[in-house]
Design a protein around this motif. Structure first.
Motif, PDB file in Angstrom:
ATOM      1  N   GLN A  59       0.853  -1.187   0.000  1.00  0.00           N
ATOM      2  CA  GLN A  59       0.000   0.000   0.000  1.00  0.00           C
ATOM      3  C   GLN A  59       0.894   1.244   0.000  1.00  0.00           C
ATOM      4  OE1 GLN A  59      -2.509   0.302   3.419  1.00  0.00           O
ATOM      5  NE2 GLN A  59      -3.979   1.609   2.363  1.00  0.00           N
ATOM      6  N   PRO A  60       1.144   1.831  -1.166  1.00  0.00           N
ATOM      7  CA  PRO A  60       2.053   2.981  -1.264  1.00  0.00           C
ATOM      8  C   PRO A  60       1.645   4.162  -0.385  1.00  0.00           C
ATOM      9  CG  PRO A  60       1.547   2.137  -3.440  1.00  0.00           C
ATOM     10  CD  PRO A  60       0.660   1.408  -2.478  1.00  0.00           C
ATOM     11  N   GLY A  61       0.359   4.336  -0.143  1.00  0.00           N
ATOM     12  CA  GLY A  61      -0.095   5.444   0.698  1.00  0.00           C
ATOM     13  C   GLY A  61       0.398   5.346   2.126  1.00  0.00           C
ATOM     14  N   SER A  62       0.750   4.134   2.575  1.00  0.00           N
ATOM     15  CA  SER A  62       1.247   3.978   3.945  1.00  0.00           C
ATOM     16  C   SER A  62       2.642   4.568   4.112  1.00  0.00           C
ATOM     17  CB  SER A  62       1.252   2.499   4.352  1.00  0.00           C
ATOM     18  OG  SER A  62       2.206   1.766   3.602  1.00  0.00           O
ATOM     19  N   LEU A  63       3.305   4.840   3.006  1.00  0.00           N
ATOM     20  CA  LEU A  63       4.656   5.405   3.043  1.00  0.00           C
ATOM     21  C   LEU A  63       4.638   6.926   3.146  1.00  0.00           C
ATOM     22  CD1 LEU A  63       7.520   4.287   2.871  1.00  0.00           C
ATOM     23  CD2 LEU A  63       7.413   4.521   0.421  1.00  0.00           C
ATOM     24  N   LEU A  64       3.492   7.530   2.844  1.00  0.00           N
ATOM     25  CA  LEU A  64       3.391   8.993   2.804  1.00  0.00           C
ATOM     26  C   LEU A  64       3.042   9.579   4.169  1.00  0.00           C
ATOM     27  CD1 LEU A  64       1.363   9.266  -0.498  1.00  0.00           C
ATOM     28  CD2 LEU A  64       3.762   9.864  -0.184  1.00  0.00           C
ATOM     29  N   ASN A  65       3.638  10.717   4.469  1.00  0.00           N
ATOM     30  CA  ASN A  65       3.296  11.514   5.649  1.00  0.00           C
ATOM     31  C   ASN A  65       2.084  12.350   5.251  1.00  0.00           C
ATOM     32  OD1 ASN A  65       3.144  13.266   7.784  1.00  0.00           O
ATOM     33  ND2 ASN A  65       5.338  13.736   7.813  1.00  0.00           N
ATOM     34  N   THR A  66       0.902  11.973   5.724  1.00  0.00           N
ATOM     35  CA  THR A  66      -0.340  12.570   5.222  1.00  0.00           C
ATOM     36  C   THR A  66      -0.438  14.077   5.456  1.00  0.00           C
ATOM     37  OG1 THR A  66      -1.477  11.873   7.231  1.00  0.00           O
ATOM     38  CG2 THR A  66      -1.701  10.461   5.308  1.00  0.00           C
ATOM     39  N   THR A  67       0.093  14.585   6.559  1.00  0.00           N
ATOM     40  CA  THR A  67      -0.015  16.032   6.816  1.00  0.00           C
ATOM     41  C   THR A  67       0.759  16.827   5.771  1.00  0.00           C
ATOM     42  OG1 THR A  67       1.804  15.894   8.406  1.00  0.00           O
ATOM     43  CG2 THR A  67      -0.437  15.802   9.285  1.00  0.00           C
ATOM     44  N   VAL A  68       1.924  16.374   5.410  1.00  0.00           N
ATOM     45  CA  VAL A  68       2.718  17.061   4.378  1.00  0.00           C
ATOM     46  C   VAL A  68       2.101  16.820   3.008  1.00  0.00           C
ATOM     47  CG1 VAL A  68       4.984  17.181   3.266  1.00  0.00           C
ATOM     48  CG2 VAL A  68       4.831  16.921   5.744  1.00  0.00           C
ATOM     49  N   TYR A  69       1.669  15.587   2.755  1.00  0.00           N
ATOM     50  CA  TYR A  69       1.099  15.223   1.460  1.00  0.00           C
ATOM     51  C   TYR A  69      -0.140  16.055   1.139  1.00  0.00           C
ATOM     52  CZ  TYR A  69      -1.065  12.295  -2.136  1.00  0.00           C
ATOM     53  OH  TYR A  69      -1.645  11.843  -3.298  1.00  0.00           O
ATOM     54  N   GLU A  70      -1.015  16.230   2.107  1.00  0.00           N
ATOM     55  CA  GLU A  70      -2.263  16.971   1.869  1.00  0.00           C
ATOM     56  C   GLU A  70      -2.018  18.443   1.564  1.00  0.00           C
ATOM     57  OE1 GLU A  70      -5.201  15.687   1.439  1.00  0.00           O
ATOM     58  OE2 GLU A  70      -4.419  13.689   1.866  1.00  0.00           O
ATOM     59  N   SER A  71      -0.894  18.986   2.009  1.00  0.00           N
ATOM     60  CA  SER A  71      -0.609  20.397   1.760  1.00  0.00           C
ATOM     61  C   SER A  71       0.029  20.648   0.389  1.00  0.00           C
ATOM     62  CB  SER A  71       0.309  20.945   2.860  1.00  0.00           C
ATOM     63  OG  SER A  71       1.588  20.350   2.763  1.00  0.00           O
ATOM     64  N   LEU A  72       0.322  19.582  -0.354  1.00  0.00           N
ATOM     65  CA  LEU A  72       0.968  19.720  -1.658  1.00  0.00           C
ATOM     66  C   LEU A  72      -0.037  20.076  -2.749  1.00  0.00           C
ATOM     67  CD1 LEU A  72       3.258  16.547  -1.627  1.00  0.00           C
ATOM     68  CD2 LEU A  72       3.976  18.897  -1.252  1.00  0.00           C
ATOM     69  N   PRO A  73       0.418  20.804  -3.790  1.00  0.00           N
ATOM     70  CA  PRO A  73      -0.451  21.014  -4.956  1.00  0.00           C
ATOM     71  C   PRO A  73      -0.661  19.682  -5.697  1.00  0.00           C
ATOM     72  CG  PRO A  73       1.717  21.997  -5.312  1.00  0.00           C
ATOM     73  CD  PRO A  73       1.695  21.488  -3.902  1.00  0.00           C
ATOM     74  N   SER A  74      -1.650  19.628  -6.554  1.00  0.00           N
ATOM     75  CA  SER A  74      -2.029  18.353  -7.182  1.00  0.00           C
ATOM     76  C   SER A  74      -0.909  17.739  -8.020  1.00  0.00           C
ATOM     77  CB  SER A  74      -3.291  18.516  -8.022  1.00  0.00           C
ATOM     78  OG  SER A  74      -3.074  19.438  -9.057  1.00  0.00           O
ATOM     79  N   ASP A  75      -0.114  18.544  -8.720  1.00  0.00           N
ATOM     80  CA  ASP A  75       0.976  17.970  -9.517  1.00  0.00           C
ATOM     81  C   ASP A  75       2.051  17.357  -8.624  1.00  0.00           C
ATOM     82  OD1 ASP A  75       1.722  20.556  -8.675  1.00  0.00           O
ATOM     83  OD2 ASP A  75       3.186  20.740 -10.301  1.00  0.00           O
ATOM     84  N   ALA A  76       2.321  17.984  -7.500  1.00  0.00           N
ATOM     85  CA  ALA A  76       3.299  17.436  -6.557  1.00  0.00           C
ATOM     86  C   ALA A  76       2.769  16.167  -5.895  1.00  0.00           C
ATOM     87  CB  ALA A  76       3.660  18.470  -5.502  1.00  0.00           C
ATOM     88  N   LYS A  77       1.454  16.108  -5.678  1.00  0.00           N
ATOM     89  CA  LYS A  77       0.858  14.890  -5.125  1.00  0.00           C
ATOM     90  C   LYS A  77       1.025  13.727  -6.100  1.00  0.00           C
ATOM     91  CE  LYS A  77      -2.684  16.805  -2.101  1.00  0.00           C
ATOM     92  NZ  LYS A  77      -4.124  16.944  -1.858  1.00  0.00           N
ATOM     93  N   GLY A  78       0.850  13.997  -7.379  1.00  0.00           N
ATOM     94  CA  GLY A  78       1.032  12.954  -8.392  1.00  0.00           C
ATOM     95  C   GLY A  78       2.453  12.424  -8.395  1.00  0.00           C
ATOM     96  N   LYS A  79       3.423  13.333  -8.307  1.00  0.00           N
ATOM     97  CA  LYS A  79       4.828  12.917  -8.257  1.00  0.00           C
ATOM     98  C   LYS A  79       5.114  12.126  -6.983  1.00  0.00           C
ATOM     99  CE  LYS A  79       6.606  16.667 -11.063  1.00  0.00           C
ATOM    100  NZ  LYS A  79       7.448  17.867 -11.120  1.00  0.00           N
ATOM    101  N   ALA A  80       4.520  12.551  -5.875  1.00  0.00           N
ATOM    102  CA  ALA A  80       4.710  11.840  -4.610  1.00  0.00           C
ATOM    103  C   ALA A  80       4.126  10.436  -4.697  1.00  0.00           C
ATOM    104  CB  ALA A  80       4.069  12.613  -3.466  1.00  0.00           C
ATOM    105  N   ASP A  81       2.969  10.306  -5.328  1.00  0.00           N
ATOM    106  CA  ASP A  81       2.345   8.987  -5.496  1.00  0.00           C
ATOM    107  C   ASP A  81       3.228   8.066  -6.330  1.00  0.00           C
ATOM    108  OD1 ASP A  81       0.126   9.775  -4.032  1.00  0.00           O
ATOM    109  OD2 ASP A  81      -1.040  10.325  -5.811  1.00  0.00           O
TER     110      ASP A  81
END
Length: 131
Positions: A59-81
């Motif tokens: 589950q790749p989402g378990s690797l993400l720090n959700t507080t930082v991830y949610e503050s990202l713009p949509s293009d940065a979220k895509g790259k993070a994913d």
């Protein structure tokens, strides 16, 4: 038949391999120099988070720090994913290699160093991952 390799000997094709030779071939190459302090710290943290269930290996989402991830713009979220998927693949390989041999091997050391370098590069603007 003229194109056949002159070193090919059909009499030796598919002969059984001696078990001692096969076990030597299958043994991972150990690296006695060990991990750097930084890579060892990352490996310890990584294994702790995998064992306690913080990181789900599928589950790749378990690797993400959700507080930082949610503050990202949509293009940065895509790259993070995308990068979370890549990093999780490396983490699965690390976990599987440690199951085979707890000793540092060249492959394990390179994977941990690569994971550490990628993590640093991706987290230049914030603590995006839980590792």
């Amino acid at each position: 038949m003229a194109d056949m390799n002159p070193l090919y000997d059909p009499k030796t094709d598919n002969l059984p391999i001696d078990p001692a030779v096969q076990s030597m071939i299958n043994a991972p190459l150990k690296d006695d120099s060990g991990f750097s302090d930084e890579d060892q710290a990352l490996l310890n943290l990584l294994m702790q988070k995998v064992e306690d269930g913080t990181i789900n290996l599928y589950q790749p989402g378990s690797l993400l720090n959700t507080t930082v991830y949610e503050s990202l713009p949509s293009d940065a979220k895509g790259k993070a994913d995308q990068n979370a998927l890549i990093l999780l693949g490396k983490i699965r390989e690390i976990v599987n290699l440690l199951k085979i041999s707890p000793d540092p091997t060249y492959q394990l050391k390179n994977l941990v160093a690569s994971l550490n370098d990628t993590k640093k590069r991706l987290e230049a603007n914030g603590d995006l991952f839980v590792i």
